[in-house]
Design an enzyme around this catalytic site. Structure first.
Site, PDB file in Angstrom:
ATOM      1  CG  HIS A 245      -0.144   9.313  -5.680  1.00 32.09           C
ATOM      2  ND1 HIS A 245      -1.166   8.777  -4.937  1.00 32.09           N
ATOM      3  CD2 HIS A 245       0.811   8.341  -5.716  1.00 32.09           C
ATOM      4  CE1 HIS A 245      -0.856   7.546  -4.558  1.00 32.09           C
ATOM      5  NE2 HIS A 245       0.346   7.259  -5.031  1.00 32.09           N
TER       6      HIS A 245
ATOM      7  CG  HIS B 151       5.270   5.641  -6.563  1.00 33.70           C
ATOM      8  ND1 HIS B 151       5.379   5.260  -5.247  1.00 33.70           N
ATOM      9  CD2 HIS B 151       3.937   5.692  -6.832  1.00 33.70           C
ATOM     10  CE1 HIS B 151       4.171   5.076  -4.734  1.00 33.70           C
ATOM     11  NE2 HIS B 151       3.276   5.339  -5.681  1.00 33.70           N
TER      12      HIS B 151
ATOM     13  NE  ARG C   4       8.710   2.741  -8.678  1.00 39.93           N
ATOM     14  CZ  ARG C   4       7.644   2.275  -8.058  1.00 39.93           C
ATOM     15  NH1 ARG C   4       7.570   2.339  -6.736  1.00 39.93           N
ATOM     16  NH2 ARG C   4       6.648   1.758  -8.735  1.00 39.93           N
TER      17      ARG C   4
ATOM     18  CG  ASN D 219       6.378   3.504  -1.964  1.00 32.63           C
ATOM     19  OD1 ASN D 219       6.513   4.623  -2.447  1.00 32.63           O
ATOM     20  ND2 ASN D 219       5.630   2.573  -2.533  1.00 32.63           N
TER      21      ASN D 219
ATOM     22  CG  ASN E  76      -3.167  -2.194  -4.599  1.00 34.16           C
ATOM     23  OD1 ASN E  76      -4.398  -2.233  -4.537  1.00 34.16           O
ATOM     24  ND2 ASN E  76      -2.399  -2.398  -3.547  1.00 34.16           N
TER      25      ASN E  76
ATOM     26  CG  ASP F 136      -0.415   5.422  -7.965  1.00 33.93           C
ATOM     27  OD1 ASP F 136       0.735   5.534  -7.478  1.00 33.93           O
ATOM     28  OD2 ASP F 136      -1.146   4.440  -7.736  1.00 33.93           O
TER      29      ASP F 136
ATOM     30  CG  HIS G 248       6.912  -1.575 -11.600  1.00 36.17           C
ATOM     31  ND1 HIS G 248       7.479  -1.697 -10.355  1.00 36.17           N
ATOM     32  CD2 HIS G 248       5.608  -1.240 -11.391  1.00 36.17           C
ATOM     33  CE1 HIS G 248       6.565  -1.451  -9.430  1.00 36.17           C
ATOM     34  NE2 HIS G 248       5.431  -1.168 -10.031  1.00 36.17           N
TER      35      HIS G 248
END
Length: 439
Positions: free
Chosen positions: A62, A64, A66, A96, A283, A310, A314
């Site tokens: 899991h 990201h 980006r 995503n 989240n 996860d 950012h």
């Protein structure tokens, strides 16, 4: 090149090994595992120092990365560099992105960039619905053919029960799990933190644990109905753990993961040491102590299948805003193993062998990936752990493009000595004395 990793403690739960073994690598494959393997001409011998542990390459299911579309946060190159520094030989990346990975073109782009980076292996995960809009199913057959290993609308739940049913039916035709971000969105509303005392004191809108568990109950019931496989992502609430246990007891094909931040931190961090710190906004949110302790019990008793990060990078500027407006998520690839060793193994919550199941064996099994064991003929994807290494988390030394972590400055016991992908040494911790490897 033939390399003999000699004299290290090998923990390989799949093959029942937990002791001192030699591991012979030829090119990108493991060719022999045994005790006191003979030396051969033209063989490079690497003595593994006492105290280090050789295990199957860790897999983070899991992450990201980006890219495409959000390269100011992370790229596949920087994300996989962070992965190998954190001991992960493979990562599965969420869809995503911008554009969403809902078609073969995006999947192939991700794989091309991963090949160019040539660090950790990258396994794309495709979207359940087109554009992740929750309206029409994506072409799951096309995604599977292009190289996706699962489907998810992560960042939001699968929008309706009917869509989830169809996704489970369709994905099961291709032996793919559906990974679910469990969140009843009308209960979540515009919440930004766990609904409890600390959010109330700070005036932050709350998200109850039931927002997660209600959706988990829905999806587990649908998995039982369809015979499909559902994997509950980043579980945080004790009620969700109860739902997973109930589903497993009934024979539903359900698995689940927990992140290090959800078994280490609680919502007390909203107020202290620095109130409104956006690096504790994620989240699902950090929950109360009872939830954190339930996650630890689930890890210990086998109810939890996987620890995943996860990893959600950012840009600095995006987090330097009011708590309500900051994006959810923290980085995790470079802190996960140290947190696991310090808070789980050294705290006697679980054994080192159980940790390797959570970080390697089970992710490989759930996603049907090569890896998860040190078997003869298998790819030489190996992680060398330093369980007693003193580690101080430092964002200045992180390889991730983003630095949004609440763990900066933490002192932990345990870390990574080296990471080997396909027989290539892609990361070496230079702070470990008498450990000579050249990446």
């Amino acid at each position: 090149m033939r390399r003999l990793l000699k004299g290290g403690r090998v923990i390989d739960p799949v093959n029942g090994r937990n002791g001192v073994f030699d591991v012979l690598i030829d090119g990108d494959r493991v060719v022999k595992v045994g005790r006191d393997l003979p030396l051969e001409p033209q063989m490079t011998v690497i003595e593994i120092p006492s105290g280090l542990v050789l295990c199957p390459g860790l897999i983070d299911m899991h992450v990201h990365l980006r890219e495409p579309g959000q390269e100011h946060k992370e790229t596949i190159k920087t994300g996989t560099a962070a992965a190998v520094a954190g001991g992960f030989t493979a990562v599965a990346c969420m869809p995503n992105t911008d554009p969403v990975n809902d078609n073969a073109g995006v999947t192939e782009y991700v794989l091309k960039k991963a090949a160019e980076a040539n660090m950790a292996r990258v396994y794309p995960i495709g979207a359940v619905s087109r554009g992740q809009k929750g309206e029409q199913l994506a072409d799951i057959a096309e995604l599977k053919s292009a190289g996706c290993v699962a489907v998810t609308d992560d960042g939001r739940p699968v929008a309706t029960a009917l869509l989830m049913r169809r996704a489970l039916e369709y994905a099961s035709m291709f032996n793919l799990p559906v990974i679910e971000h469990c969140e009843e969105q009308t209960l979540k509303g515009d919440g930004v933190a766990h609904e409890g005392f600390h959010a109330a004191v700070l005036g932050l809108r709350g998200i109850p644990g039931e927002a997660e568990s209600i959706m988990a109950h829905r999806d587990i019931s649908l998995a039982e109905l369809t015979g499909g496989v559902v994997h509950v992502a980043h579980m945080s609430a004790r009620q969700t753990l109860d739902a997973v246990r109930y589903g497993k007891a009934r024979g539903a094909k359900v698995t689940c993961e927990v992140t290090p931040h959800h078994f280490v931190l609680t919502d007390e961090r909203l107020a202290s040491p620095e109130p409104y710190d956006t690096n504790v906004k994620m989240n699902p949110p950090l929950r109360e102590t009872a939830d954190r302790d339930a996650m630890l019990r689930g890890i210990a008793d086998g109810s939890v299948d996987v620890i995943a990060t996860d990893h959600a990078p950012h840009h600095y500027d995006e987090k330097q805003v009011e708590f309500d407006h900051a994006p959810f998520g923290i980085t995790g690839l470079e802190t996960a193993v140290s947190l696991c060793l310090d808070r789980l193994v050294h705290a006697d919550v679980i054994s080192l062998s159980r940790l390797i199941e959570l970080l390697s064996v089970n992710p490989a099994r759930i996603l049907h990936l090569p890896g998860g064991s040190i078997s003869e003929g298998a790819a030489a994807d190996l992680t060398i752990l330093a369980p007693d290494l003193p580690v101080t988390v430092s964002v200045a030394r992180m390889r991730s493009k983003s630095k949004n972590t609440p763990f900066d400055g933490w002192s932990l016991r345990g870390g990574i000595a080296a990471t080997i992908v396909g027989g290539r040494i892609v990361y070496v911790n230079e702070t470990i004395d008498a450990f000579a490897l050249e990446p």
